[in-house]
Motif scaffolding. Structure first.
Motif, PDB file in Angstrom:
ATOM      1  N   SER A 158       0.814  -1.207   0.000  1.00 56.46           N
ATOM      2  CA  SER A 158       0.000   0.000   0.000  1.00 56.46           C
ATOM      3  C   SER A 158       0.850   1.260   0.000  1.00 56.46           C
ATOM      4  CB  SER A 158      -0.923   0.020   1.224  1.00 56.46           C
ATOM      5  OG  SER A 158      -0.158   0.092   2.422  1.00 56.46           O
ATOM      6  N   ASP A 159       2.132   1.119  -0.235  1.00 59.18           N
ATOM      7  CA  ASP A 159       3.044   2.264  -0.267  1.00 59.18           C
ATOM      8  C   ASP A 159       3.934   2.140  -1.501  1.00 59.18           C
ATOM      9  OD1 ASP A 159       4.464   4.575   1.421  1.00 59.18           O
ATOM     10  OD2 ASP A 159       6.032   3.273   0.595  1.00 59.18           O
ATOM     11  N   ASN A 160       3.930   3.168  -2.342  1.00 60.33           N
ATOM     12  CA  ASN A 160       4.676   3.104  -3.599  1.00 60.33           C
ATOM     13  C   ASN A 160       6.179   2.972  -3.386  1.00 60.33           C
ATOM     14  OD1 ASN A 160       2.478   3.280  -5.399  1.00 60.33           O
ATOM     15  ND2 ASN A 160       2.406   5.506  -5.191  1.00 60.33           N
ATOM     16  N   GLU A 161       6.719   3.652  -2.379  1.00 60.74           N
ATOM     17  CA  GLU A 161       8.164   3.600  -2.151  1.00 60.74           C
ATOM     18  C   GLU A 161       8.599   2.212  -1.684  1.00 60.74           C
ATOM     19  OE1 GLU A 161       9.606   6.710   0.317  1.00 60.74           O
ATOM     20  OE2 GLU A 161       8.798   8.310  -0.957  1.00 60.74           O
ATOM     21  N   ARG A 162       7.830   1.634  -0.763  1.00 56.22           N
ATOM     22  CA  ARG A 162       8.160   0.266  -0.335  1.00 56.22           C
ATOM     23  C   ARG A 162       8.008  -0.714  -1.485  1.00 56.22           C
ATOM     24  NH1 ARG A 162       5.707  -0.763   5.765  1.00 56.22           N
ATOM     25  NH2 ARG A 162       7.184   0.595   6.863  1.00 56.22           N
ATOM     26  N   ALA A 163       6.978  -0.534  -2.272  1.00 58.95           N
ATOM     27  CA  ALA A 163       6.771  -1.423  -3.415  1.00 58.95           C
ATOM     28  C   ALA A 163       7.945  -1.335  -4.381  1.00 58.95           C
ATOM     29  CB  ALA A 163       5.463  -1.076  -4.123  1.00 58.95           C
ATOM     30  N   GLN A 164       8.441  -0.129  -4.612  1.00 59.33           N
ATOM     31  CA  GLN A 164       9.580   0.014  -5.522  1.00 59.33           C
ATOM     32  C   GLN A 164      10.812  -0.689  -4.962  1.00 59.33           C
ATOM     33  OE1 GLN A 164      10.265   3.984  -6.901  1.00 59.33           O
ATOM     34  NE2 GLN A 164      11.987   3.415  -8.188  1.00 59.33           N
ATOM     35  N   LYS A 165      10.972  -0.630  -3.649  1.00 58.42           N
ATOM     36  CA  LYS A 165      12.123  -1.275  -3.005  1.00 58.42           C
ATOM     37  C   LYS A 165      12.068  -2.788  -3.137  1.00 58.42           C
ATOM     38  CE  LYS A 165      14.413  -1.642   1.529  1.00 58.42           C
ATOM     39  NZ  LYS A 165      14.388  -1.183   2.948  1.00 58.42           N
ATOM     40  N   TYR A 166      10.876  -3.363  -2.962  1.00 57.22           N
ATOM     41  CA  TYR A 166      10.763  -4.820  -2.907  1.00 57.22           C
ATOM     42  C   TYR A 166      10.244  -5.455  -4.204  1.00 57.22           C
ATOM     43  CZ  TYR A 166      11.141  -3.849   2.102  1.00 57.22           C
ATOM     44  OH  TYR A 166      11.557  -3.407   3.329  1.00 57.22           O
ATOM     45  N   LEU A 167       9.568  -4.674  -5.038  1.00 55.15           N
ATOM     46  CA  LEU A 167       9.018  -5.205  -6.294  1.00 55.15           C
ATOM     47  C   LEU A 167       9.784  -4.711  -7.512  1.00 55.15           C
ATOM     48  CD1 LEU A 167       5.171  -4.753  -5.647  1.00 55.15           C
ATOM     49  CD2 LEU A 167       6.668  -6.638  -4.940  1.00 55.15           C
ATOM     50  N   GLY A 168      10.535  -3.633  -7.330  1.00 59.48           N
ATOM     51  CA  GLY A 168      11.358  -3.130  -8.425  1.00 59.48           C
ATOM     52  C   GLY A 168      10.612  -2.339  -9.484  1.00 59.48           C
ATOM     53  N   VAL A 169       9.412  -1.832  -9.144  1.00 59.59           N
ATOM     54  CA  VAL A 169       8.653  -1.050 -10.121  1.00 59.59           C
ATOM     55  C   VAL A 169       8.121   0.221  -9.465  1.00 59.59           C
ATOM     56  CG1 VAL A 169       7.966  -3.072 -11.462  1.00 59.59           C
ATOM     57  CG2 VAL A 169       6.483  -2.268  -9.608  1.00 59.59           C
ATOM     58  N   LYS A 170       7.798   1.201 -10.292  1.00 58.16           N
ATOM     59  CA  LYS A 170       7.323   2.483  -9.789  1.00 58.16           C
ATOM     60  C   LYS A 170       5.800   2.509  -9.702  1.00 58.16           C
ATOM     61  CE  LYS A 170      11.241   5.062 -11.730  1.00 58.16           C
ATOM     62  NZ  LYS A 170      11.653   6.154 -12.655  1.00 58.16           N
ATOM     63  N   GLN A 171       5.302   3.261  -8.723  1.00 60.55           N
ATOM     64  CA  GLN A 171       3.874   3.558  -8.593  1.00 60.55           C
ATOM     65  C   GLN A 171       3.001   2.297  -8.501  1.00 60.55           C
ATOM     66  OE1 GLN A 171       2.846   6.853  -8.214  1.00 60.55           O
ATOM     67  NE2 GLN A 171       5.064   7.164  -8.141  1.00 60.55           N
ATOM     68  N   TYR A 172       3.514   1.254  -7.855  1.00 57.80           N
ATOM     69  CA  TYR A 172       2.759  -0.001  -7.820  1.00 57.80           C
ATOM     70  C   TYR A 172       1.368   0.177  -7.228  1.00 57.80           C
ATOM     71  CZ  TYR A 172       1.001  -4.534  -6.503  1.00 57.80           C
ATOM     72  OH  TYR A 172       0.175  -5.620  -6.349  1.00 57.80           O
ATOM     73  N   TYR A 173       1.273   0.797  -6.070  1.00 55.78           N
ATOM     74  CA  TYR A 173      -0.028   0.853  -5.391  1.00 55.78           C
ATOM     75  C   TYR A 173      -1.038   1.678  -6.181  1.00 55.78           C
ATOM     76  CZ  TYR A 173      -3.518   1.353  -1.683  1.00 55.78           C
ATOM     77  OH  TYR A 173      -4.678   1.329  -0.957  1.00 55.78           O
ATOM     78  N   ASP A 174      -0.617   2.805  -6.704  1.00 55.50           N
ATOM     79  CA  ASP A 174      -1.531   3.632  -7.496  1.00 55.50           C
ATOM     80  C   ASP A 174      -2.029   2.873  -8.720  1.00 55.50           C
ATOM     81  OD1 ASP A 174      -1.185   5.693  -5.710  1.00 55.50           O
ATOM     82  OD2 ASP A 174       0.318   6.735  -6.919  1.00 55.50           O
ATOM     83  N   ILE A 175      -1.114   2.187  -9.390  1.00 53.66           N
ATOM     84  CA  ILE A 175      -1.485   1.435 -10.594  1.00 53.66           C
ATOM     85  C   ILE A 175      -2.381   0.259 -10.239  1.00 53.66           C
ATOM     86  CG2 ILE A 175      -0.525  -0.108 -12.366  1.00 53.66           C
ATOM     87  CD1 ILE A 175       1.846   1.912 -12.534  1.00 53.66           C
ATOM     88  N   ALA A 176      -2.056  -0.452  -9.162  1.00 55.01           N
ATOM     89  CA  ALA A 176      -2.872  -1.599  -8.753  1.00 55.01           C
ATOM     90  C   ALA A 176      -4.281  -1.162  -8.365  1.00 55.01           C
ATOM     91  CB  ALA A 176      -2.206  -2.343  -7.598  1.00 55.01           C
ATOM     92  N   LYS A 177      -4.403  -0.040  -7.670  1.00 57.97           N
ATOM     93  CA  LYS A 177      -5.737   0.455  -7.302  1.00 57.97           C
ATOM     94  C   LYS A 177      -6.572   0.758  -8.536  1.00 57.97           C
ATOM     95  CE  LYS A 177      -4.758   3.897  -4.591  1.00 57.97           C
ATOM     96  NZ  LYS A 177      -5.061   5.064  -3.730  1.00 57.97           N
ATOM     97  N   ASN A 178      -5.976   1.450  -9.501  1.00 57.14           N
ATOM     98  CA  ASN A 178      -6.706   1.755 -10.730  1.00 57.14           C
ATOM     99  C   ASN A 178      -7.099   0.487 -11.474  1.00 57.14           C
ATOM    100  OD1 ASN A 178      -6.537   4.528 -10.329  1.00 57.14           O
ATOM    101  ND2 ASN A 178      -4.632   4.737 -11.483  1.00 57.14           N
ATOM    102  N   ALA A 179      -6.185  -0.477 -11.500  1.00 53.51           N
ATOM    103  CA  ALA A 179      -6.458  -1.738 -12.195  1.00 53.51           C
ATOM    104  C   ALA A 179      -7.611  -2.487 -11.530  1.00 53.51           C
ATOM    105  CB  ALA A 179      -5.200  -2.603 -12.214  1.00 53.51           C
ATOM    106  N   VAL A 180      -7.566  -2.578 -10.217  1.00 52.77           N
ATOM    107  CA  VAL A 180      -8.605  -3.313  -9.501  1.00 52.77           C
ATOM    108  C   VAL A 180      -9.958  -2.615  -9.632  1.00 52.77           C
ATOM    109  CG1 VAL A 180      -9.353  -4.069  -7.207  1.00 52.77           C
ATOM    110  CG2 VAL A 180      -6.985  -4.410  -7.911  1.00 52.77           C
ATOM    111  N   ASN A 181      -9.964  -1.312  -9.646  1.00 53.39           N
ATOM    112  CA  ASN A 181     -11.211  -0.584  -9.883  1.00 53.39           C
ATOM    113  C   ASN A 181     -11.804  -0.928 -11.240  1.00 53.39           C
ATOM    114  OD1 ASN A 181     -12.354   1.347  -7.873  1.00 53.39           O
ATOM    115  ND2 ASN A 181     -10.249   2.081  -7.772  1.00 53.39           N
TER     116      ASN A 181
END
Length: 278
Positions: A158-181
């Motif tokens: 639920s945090d873009n910075e943590r997601a980038q650290k552990y998933l290696g991609v930018k804006q994960y949470y924002d993109i995932a929220k839009n996708a799930v919507n």
């Protein structure tokens, strides 16, 4: 679309038909690591005869804790044509599977749509499950409206910075929220038949992380407030340190019972009424 590939949020713009590889390292043909009757999915997908699961190689994330890194990172598998992919689908239907479960499909949507078209002409009737990590482009998902029956995304952080650290991609949470919507707009809440077998709707997965670094509470609040309190949510405790996880002190352990219990409680506190746990 493969001539200037912008299928996923990476927007690589490579010509995959001309041998140019982007983030997903996949060209014109899908790479399949397995197509089998699978009983390790949610009960609503497995039923009596199993889920017809097709595992695609490569991925558009680089999770440091990836539990399938031989497939997602190393690309183990074989290249298949759309016709061969359609044959897999029809084979799994003949095995009486309740659905076709497409695992890691985000980077090969044109190939999948072509295969479904071919298979449908030859009698494919069972529901199609889009089993994704959540890093999906909304514009691409709109092309699947009316094709996909069941969406099953992860929401990992639920945090873009943590997601980038552990998933290696930018804006994960924002993109995932839009996708799930967008997924929810297309299929709504999960619908099951008289045997409790899913045939349409949204199923969200969330893997609880050590020390709650995934930010579970925020994810549960998003689901309840922006989607529906009746959304199907599966909260999972199966995290274990693998791949490169031991390079991060906070990831080098399993989750505690206390952390998992708090994660489940956060879903109930948010008002979610269709929560599964494992």
């Amino acid at each position: 679309m493969l001539e200037n590939c912008v299928l996923c949020p990476h927007q690589c713009q490579v010509n995959r038909l001309n041998g140019e590889k982007g983030y997903c390292k996949t060209l014109e043909k899908a790479i399949v690591s397995g197509a089998e009757v699978h009983f390790g999915e949610e009960d609503e997908l497995v039923g009596r005869y199993g889920s017809g699961t097709i595992f695609f190689s490569h991925c558009n994330l680089s999770c440091v804790f990836c539990q399938n890194y031989e497939i997602s990172y190393c690309g183990e598998g074989i290249e298949v044509t759309a016709h061969k992919l359609a044959e897999y689908m029809l084979y799994l239907q003949r095995k009486r599977c309740h659905n076709i479960n497409l695992v890691s499909p985000s980077h090969i949507i044109p190939q999948i749509v072509e295969a479904i078209f071919i298979a449908a002409q030859r009698g494919l009737q069972i529901p199609i499950v889009y089993n994704t990590n959540g890093y999906d482009l909304t514009d691409t998902l709109k092309l699947l409206d009316g094709i996909i029956d069941i969406y099953m995304p992860d929401i990992k952080f639920s945090d873009n910075e943590r997601a980038q650290k552990y998933l290696g991609v930018k804006q994960y949470y924002d993109i995932a929220k839009n996708a799930v919507n967008e997924m929810y707009r297309q299929v709504g809440n999960l619908i099951v038949d008289e045997n409790n077998i899913a045939y349409r709707g949204l199923m969200i997965r969330h893997l609880v992380m050590p020390m709650n670094i995934a930010g579970t509470e925020k994810i549960m609040s998003f689901i309840a407030n922006e989607l529906s309190t009746e959304t199907y949510v599966h909260i999972m405790s199966q995290y274990y340190p693998t791949h490169q996880a031991h390079s991060f002190e906070e990831l080098g352990r399993r989750i505690s019972r206390e952390v998992f219990s708090k994660a489940v409680l956060s879903a109930k506190t948010a008002g979610l009424s269709n929560v599964k746990r494992s």
